[in-house]
Design an enzyme around this catalytic site. Sequence first.
Site, PDB file in Angstrom:
ATOM      1  N   LYS A  57       0.703  -1.082   0.058  1.00 20.74           N
ATOM      2  CA  LYS A  57      -0.243  -0.012   0.007  1.00 20.74           C
ATOM      3  C   LYS A  57       0.824   1.405  -0.008  1.00 20.74           C
ATOM      4  CE  LYS A  57      -3.884  -2.340   2.215  1.00 20.74           C
ATOM      5  NZ  LYS A  57      -4.958  -2.152   3.365  1.00 20.74           N
ATOM      6  N   TYR A  89     -12.614  -2.239  -3.348  1.00 20.51           N
ATOM      7  CA  TYR A  89     -12.939  -2.133  -1.984  1.00 20.51           C
ATOM      8  C   TYR A  89     -14.488  -2.123  -1.715  1.00 20.51           C
ATOM      9  CZ  TYR A  89      -8.381  -2.158   0.229  1.00 20.51           C
ATOM     10  OH  TYR A  89      -7.105  -2.672   0.569  1.00 20.51           O
ATOM     11  N   ASN A 102      -1.909   0.385   6.747  1.00 21.57           N
ATOM     12  CA  ASN A 102      -1.436  -0.953   7.238  1.00 21.57           C
ATOM     13  C   ASN A 102      -0.688  -1.702   6.217  1.00 21.57           C
ATOM     14  OD1 ASN A 102      -3.275  -1.984   5.643  1.00 21.57           O
ATOM     15  ND2 ASN A 102      -4.821  -3.124   7.566  1.00 21.57           N
ATOM     16  N   HIS A 120      -2.253  -5.661   1.486  1.00 19.71           N
ATOM     17  CA  HIS A 120      -3.402  -6.088   1.609  1.00 19.71           C
ATOM     18  C   HIS A 120      -3.226  -7.730   1.115  1.00 19.71           C
ATOM     19  CE1 HIS A 120      -7.284  -7.396  -0.041  1.00 19.71           C
ATOM     20  NE2 HIS A 120      -6.557  -7.959  -1.087  1.00 19.71           N
ATOM     21  N   GLU A 158      -9.463 -11.010  -7.415  1.00 14.60           N
ATOM     22  CA  GLU A 158      -8.675  -9.719  -7.346  1.00 14.60           C
ATOM     23  C   GLU A 158      -7.568  -9.784  -8.135  1.00 14.60           C
ATOM     24  OE1 GLU A 158      -7.831  -9.829  -3.004  1.00 14.60           O
ATOM     25  OE2 GLU A 158      -9.844  -9.402  -2.535  1.00 14.60           O
TER      26      GLU A 158
END
Length: 140
Positions: free
Chosen positions: A11, A51, A114, A117, A128
């Site tokens: 991320k 998302y 964080n 993913h 995905e």
Amino acid sequence: MAVERTFSIIKPDATKRNLTGAVNQKIEAAGLRIIGQKRIKMSKAQAEGFYGVHKERPFFGSLVSFMTSGPVVVQVLQGENAVAKYREVMGATDPAKADAGTIRKEFAESIEANSVHGSDSAENAKIEIEFFFKPEEIVD
Ligand code: GDP
């Protein structure tokens, strides 16, 4: 358990701090092979689609703006039990609750920023991966 694939994103909080290599080191040390990888800037439409399951959550807008705030590295990982193994390597969503040695414990800034993913099931991994990769971009 057979060899399977999972989908990973490094991320923006991690790419911004030059942690791509450190994250990849943890992935490879766990026995997962990086068989597809590219650095992209996610569009708002991509982030909202990716998302979409969270669109009713209060943090949805913030999450979309975070995920489009800088470059991300999207990856396909392959190995024995790859989905569950990568979830272990990542650690809990909230870094304060993540186990020692996990990516999120060592690198994450917050529950939102964080660092990584990882797919939560083999079915979602397939969806995905197809969202971000053409078949020829994956070389095992
Ligand atoms: P994951 O599977 O561990 O990534 O967790 P989830 O699927 O529950 O959430 C998706 C992503 O949304 C997380 O990785 C965080 O980036 C973000 N997120 C989850 N919970 C929260 C929250 O309570 N607040 C905010 N701001 N972001 C969150």
